[in-house]
Design a protein around this motif. Structure first.
Motif, PDB file in Angstrom:
ATOM      1  N   UNK A 126      42.473  37.771  31.078  1.00  0.00           N
ATOM      2  CA  UNK A 126      41.878  38.564  32.157  1.00  0.00           C
ATOM      3  C   UNK A 126      40.358  38.640  31.989  1.00  0.00           C
ATOM      4  N   UNK A 127      39.929  38.853  30.742  1.00  0.00           N
ATOM      5  CA  UNK A 127      38.491  38.923  30.464  1.00  0.00           C
ATOM      6  C   UNK A 127      37.815  37.601  30.857  1.00  0.00           C
ATOM      7  N   UNK A 142      40.077  29.481  36.348  1.00  0.00           N
ATOM      8  CA  UNK A 142      40.503  30.811  36.827  1.00  0.00           C
ATOM      9  C   UNK A 142      41.901  30.721  37.435  1.00  0.00           C
ATOM     10  N   UNK A 143      42.105  29.747  38.314  1.00  0.00           N
ATOM     11  CA  UNK A 143      43.403  29.632  38.992  1.00  0.00           C
ATOM     12  C   UNK A 143      44.530  29.378  37.974  1.00  0.00           C
ATOM     13  N   UNK A 203      49.373  34.193  34.128  1.00  0.00           N
ATOM     14  CA  UNK A 203      49.742  35.619  34.092  1.00  0.00           C
ATOM     15  C   UNK A 203      50.680  35.954  35.255  1.00  0.00           C
ATOM     16  N   UNK A 204      51.306  34.913  35.823  1.00  0.00           N
ATOM     17  CA  UNK A 204      52.243  35.045  36.959  1.00  0.00           C
ATOM     18  C   UNK A 204      51.587  35.660  38.196  1.00  0.00           C
ATOM     19  N   UNK A 205      50.302  35.465  38.303  1.00  0.00           N
ATOM     20  CA  UNK A 205      49.586  35.992  39.460  1.00  0.00           C
ATOM     21  C   UNK A 205      49.060  34.867  40.335  1.00  0.00           C
ATOM     22  N   UNK A 206      48.231  35.248  41.293  1.00  0.00           N
ATOM     23  CA  UNK A 206      47.637  34.228  42.172  1.00  0.00           C
ATOM     24  C   UNK A 206      46.192  34.631  42.492  1.00  0.00           C
TER      25      UNK A 206
END
Lengths: 122, 387
Positions: free
Chosen positions: B273-274, B349-350, B356-359
């Motif tokens: 995340x950082x 980034x992507x 992290x199972x995000x988008x």
């Protein structure tokens, strides 16, 4: 009267370090962070030397050197770059630069090149 | 100069390679068609010769003759008349050849039709074969051409990438080198020492971020990711990031607005995340005017997801460009010789957000109107953790 030098470099630390050291060496420094501003400064002032970084935003060092050289054949131009291949050096010198210094460099070498370029112009 | 000429020749050769190969192909096909057309003509000539057998000799002088003079395909014929004999239309020809003096060649209409039909059939067949030949040759030429351009593009991108990496690595090293050189050789007051040490620290952070990006790229290539997904307070993590970054880069102000009711627990990895936030904010400042601020907005928008908005007032992105910005080398292509990083930040980034199972998506109202990057992460719930 001290010699006036224009420096165009977008990296804050390098530009500040060059400015500080060349001022201590007795030169008067104008510092800008891109090629477009360097051209504006060059149009409105007379400099004994122009130091240009190759990779800069808005207008890079090569384009800036070419533009300056198109109407000013006398003011020496020193290019600063991290690109050390012969091809890049040839491009820089063909663009109108008089000398080429690759990063990272020793400050002593920079002073020597500045002195040499200014001396040659005299 | 020689180098320039060589480059021009190379560029010209590359540019004309495809049209030249097509031209060559068409010439080959044309040659092939002419060759076969001649063959058809020969067959046609032979058929014409065979007409001798069907010809009726009406010459008064040699009506008793048992053999005919040779009729070649080049023998010119002169149509004398036509009449119907035994319910068949017949054409009477004079063969303009000394051997045929005194003969009249009579050809039945149906024989002519039969020969024409045969000729047309052969021509159609040959044309079909020709078209198939062109197609079979054009497909591999096209594929080779495409492969050549893809390879060339990829080579150019890699060269540009290494040029940018070289610049991005050597520049902070040069700065730090000059700083250490200055500190060891000049007498500076403590205020200046502090000021330049701060600049050195910023350079060091950039250098570390670049090294991290390079390492992440390497890991992505071999599909290795370190880090562990856990339930973390986004409020806390973002606040810590903003505070740290604002301290190191006081001239690049990040504003943080928390619209979450609680501490916004989400499934993520603190380091990833950082790194995502560092890349997005670096990117935002890189394409914003100096003294511009960047905002981070934390939103608890749905029952299952939390959104982090990174908002800048920078150059903005064209609508057509938005779908490409997460591709490798994309920024390099539009930045070329400019100082714009290694062109991998958004790609990394992507990938990291995906880990992290995000988008992540980018929204921009167009050139000069700023860009907002929206990261979506899953809300903190042990069931959402997929290892």
């Amino acid at each position: 009267m001290s010699e006036k030098i224009l420096i165009a470099e977008d990296d804050k630390l390098i530009s500040e370090m060059i400015k500080l050291n060349l001022e201590i060496e007795g030169y008067e420094i104008t510092l800008v962070s891109n090629g477009a501003t360097a051209i504006e400064q060059w149009q409105n002032n007379v400099y004994r030397l122009i130091i240009l970084d190759v990779m800069m935003p808005e207008k890079d060092g090569m384009e800036t050197a070419k533009e300056i050289r198109a109407s000013d054949k006398k003011t020496p131009i020193l290019l600063l770059t991290s690109l050390s291949e012969t091809k890049s050096k040839v491009q820089g010198l063909d663009a109108g630069a008089d000398d080429y210094l690759t990063k990272p460099f020793e400050l002593e070498e920079l002073y020597a090149r500045v002195r040499a370029l200014i001396r040659r112009k005299k | 100069m020689t180098n320039k000429i060589e480059q021009k020749i190379k560029l010209g050769t590359n540019f004309f390679l495809f049209p030249l190969s097509l031209l060559l192909l068409l010439t080959l096909a044309l040659w092939w068609l002419i060759l076969h057309r001649n063959e058809i003509e020969q067959i046609y000539g032979q058929k014409t010769k065979m007409l001798q057998l069907e010809a009726m000799l009406t010459a008064e002088r040699l009506s008793h003759a048992k053999s005919f003079p040779t009729l070649t395909e080049r023998s010119p014929l002169l149509l004398l008349r036509s009449e119907t004999i035994n319910e068949s239309d017949c054409f009477f020809y004079q063969v303009l050849s000394p051997n045929w003096a005194g003969y009249t060649l009579v050809i039945k209409n149906e024989t002519i039709l039969q020969i024409m039909e045969e000729k047309n059939r052969r021509l159609f067949m040959i044309s079909g074969e020709g078209a198939m030949l062109i197609f079979l040759l054009a497909v591999p030429i096209f594929m080779l051409h495409r492969l050549f351009w893809t390879e060339k593009k990829s080579r150019e991108n890699i060269e540009a990438f290494f040029r940018m990496v070289s610049h991005e690595l050597k520049t902070p090293v040069a700065g730090l080198n000059a700083l250490l050189d200055t500190l060891s050789s000049r007498e500076l007051d403590s205020e200046n020492v502090k000021k330049y040490a701060k600049l050195g620290l910023q350079e060091n952070v950039r250098l570390r971020s670049l090294i991290d990006n390079m390492l992440y790229l390497q890991k992505m290539d071999v599909n290795i990711f370190d880090g562990k997904l856990t339930e973390l307070s986004l409020t806390e993590k973002i606040e810590s990031f903003v505070q740290k970054r604002n301290q190191i880069f006081p001239s690049q102000k990040i504003l943080f607005e928390n619209q979450c009711n609680d501490s916004c627990m989400a499934i993520c990895d603190a380091n990833l995340l950082y790194h995502v936030l560092a890349n997005l904010t670096d990117n935002a400042f890189k394409y914003s005017p100096s003294n511009a601020t960047v905002s981070i907005l934390l939103k608890d928008s749905s029952s299952s997801a939390i959104h982090i908005h990174v908002i800048d007032q920078g150059e903005g992105i064209d609508k057509d460009d938005l779908k490409n910005i997460f591709k490798k080398f994309h920024r390099l292509e539009i930045s070329k010789n400019r100082s714009a990083g290694i062109g991998m930040g958004l790609y990394i980034v992507q990938k990291l957000v995906g880990r992290m199972n995000g988008s992540v998506e980018a929204v921009s109202r167009g050139k000069g109107k700023g860009t907002t990057f929206i990261i979506e992460l899953q809300k903190g719930n042990a069931e959402n953790i997929i290892a």
